[in-house]
Design a protein around this motif. Sequence first.
Motif, PDB file in Angstrom:
ATOM      1  N   SER A 105       0.830  -1.198   0.000  1.00 12.86           N
ATOM      2  CA  SER A 105       0.000   0.000   0.000  1.00 12.86           C
ATOM      3  C   SER A 105       0.866   1.250   0.000  1.00 12.86           C
ATOM      4  CB  SER A 105      -0.925   0.028   1.211  1.00 12.86           C
ATOM      5  OG  SER A 105      -1.606   1.262   1.279  1.00 12.86           O
ATOM      6  N   MET A 106       0.443   2.235  -0.781  1.00  9.15           N
ATOM      7  CA  MET A 106       1.139   3.515  -0.834  1.00  9.15           C
ATOM      8  C   MET A 106       0.536   4.530   0.130  1.00  9.15           C
ATOM      9  SD  MET A 106       1.830   3.905  -4.920  1.00  9.15           S
ATOM     10  CE  MET A 106       0.169   3.541  -5.438  1.00  9.15           C
ATOM     11  N   THR A 107      -0.498   4.104   0.844  1.00  6.74           N
ATOM     12  CA  THR A 107      -1.266   5.018   1.688  1.00  6.74           C
ATOM     13  C   THR A 107      -0.839   4.899   3.138  1.00  6.74           C
ATOM     14  OG1 THR A 107      -3.128   4.763   0.194  1.00  6.74           O
ATOM     15  CG2 THR A 107      -3.575   5.701   2.355  1.00  6.74           C
ATOM     16  N   GLU A 108      -0.443   6.001   3.713  1.00  6.02           N
ATOM     17  CA  GLU A 108       0.044   6.014   5.090  1.00  6.02           C
ATOM     18  C   GLU A 108      -0.984   5.460   6.072  1.00  6.02           C
ATOM     19  OE1 GLU A 108       2.320   9.559   5.803  1.00  6.02           O
ATOM     20  OE2 GLU A 108       1.865   9.492   7.949  1.00  6.02           O
ATOM     21  N   HIS A 109      -2.248   5.708   5.821  1.00  2.00           N
ATOM     22  CA  HIS A 109      -3.296   5.282   6.749  1.00  2.00           C
ATOM     23  C   HIS A 109      -3.494   3.774   6.773  1.00  2.00           C
ATOM     24  CE1 HIS A 109      -4.288   9.330   7.718  1.00  2.00           C
ATOM     25  NE2 HIS A 109      -4.642   9.641   6.481  1.00  2.00           N
ATOM     26  N   ASP A 110      -2.884   3.059   5.825  1.00  2.00           N
ATOM     27  CA  ASP A 110      -2.983   1.605   5.809  1.00  2.00           C
ATOM     28  C   ASP A 110      -1.949   0.933   6.708  1.00  2.00           C
ATOM     29  OD1 ASP A 110      -3.910   1.311   2.281  1.00  2.00           O
ATOM     30  OD2 ASP A 110      -5.126   1.537   4.089  1.00  2.00           O
ATOM     31  N   TYR A 111      -1.147   1.740   7.411  1.00  5.36           N
ATOM     32  CA  TYR A 111      -0.070   1.188   8.230  1.00  5.36           C
ATOM     33  C   TYR A 111      -0.373   1.376   9.706  1.00  5.36           C
ATOM     34  CZ  TYR A 111       2.459   0.531   3.966  1.00  5.36           C
ATOM     35  OH  TYR A 111       2.818   0.100   2.723  1.00  5.36           O
ATOM     36  N   ILE A 112      -0.067   0.366  10.485  1.00  5.87           N
ATOM     37  CA  ILE A 112      -0.438   0.369  11.895  1.00  5.87           C
ATOM     38  C   ILE A 112       0.738   0.564  12.823  1.00  5.87           C
ATOM     39  CG2 ILE A 112      -0.391  -2.169  11.927  1.00  5.87           C
ATOM     40  CD1 ILE A 112      -2.588  -2.061  14.088  1.00  5.87           C
ATOM     41  N   TYR A 113       1.902   0.040  12.469  1.00  2.41           N
ATOM     42  CA  TYR A 113       3.062   0.162  13.349  1.00  2.41           C
ATOM     43  C   TYR A 113       4.204   0.810  12.568  1.00  2.41           C
ATOM     44  CZ  TYR A 113       0.625  -3.143  16.359  1.00  2.41           C
ATOM     45  OH  TYR A 113      -0.303  -3.757  17.140  1.00  2.41           O
ATOM     46  N   TRP A 114       4.930   1.680  13.285  1.00  7.58           N
ATOM     47  CA  TRP A 114       5.996   2.461  12.673  1.00  7.58           C
ATOM     48  C   TRP A 114       7.275   2.359  13.491  1.00  7.58           C
ATOM     49  CZ3 TRP A 114       5.281   5.494   8.235  1.00  7.58           C
ATOM     50  CH2 TRP A 114       3.966   5.552   7.761  1.00  7.58           C
ATOM     51  N   GLY A 115       8.407   2.410  12.782  1.00 10.19           N
ATOM     52  CA  GLY A 115       9.678   2.497  13.474  1.00 10.19           C
ATOM     53  C   GLY A 115      10.004   3.935  13.851  1.00 10.19           C
TER      54      GLY A 115
END
Length: 124
Positions: A105-115
């Motif tokens: 996915s290119m969409t930031e909102h599709d991501y749940i965990y971040w480094g």
Amino acid sequence: QVQLVESGGGLVQAGDSLRLSCAASGRTFSNYGMGWFRQAPGKEREFVATISWNGDTTYYADSVKGRFTISKSNAKNTVYVQMNSLKPEDTAVYYCATAFSARASMTEHDYIYWGQGTQVTVSS
């Protein structure tokens, strides 16, 4: 607890290469899509590259297409981005993230965990 730890950033000259790594723990890493994003000083965070759970699907930002390659090792719970022909405009903090789903996915909102991010600085 899910953790993503980026590494491999640094200061390089224009035209050089770097490989960023993102080691994941606390989640069945192989089931999910992964992505790399970046944020330059004074700018919004932007999409760089993404890969699906099995590595079959990848997408790239137009600005890095042909220069960056994303890959993942499910056995090592690690996602990589090989960055070649670096330019000063690639200077940014680079973040990896793991998606809600198995898709790329290119969409930031599709991501749940971040480094926490790793700094890449490219001098001219």
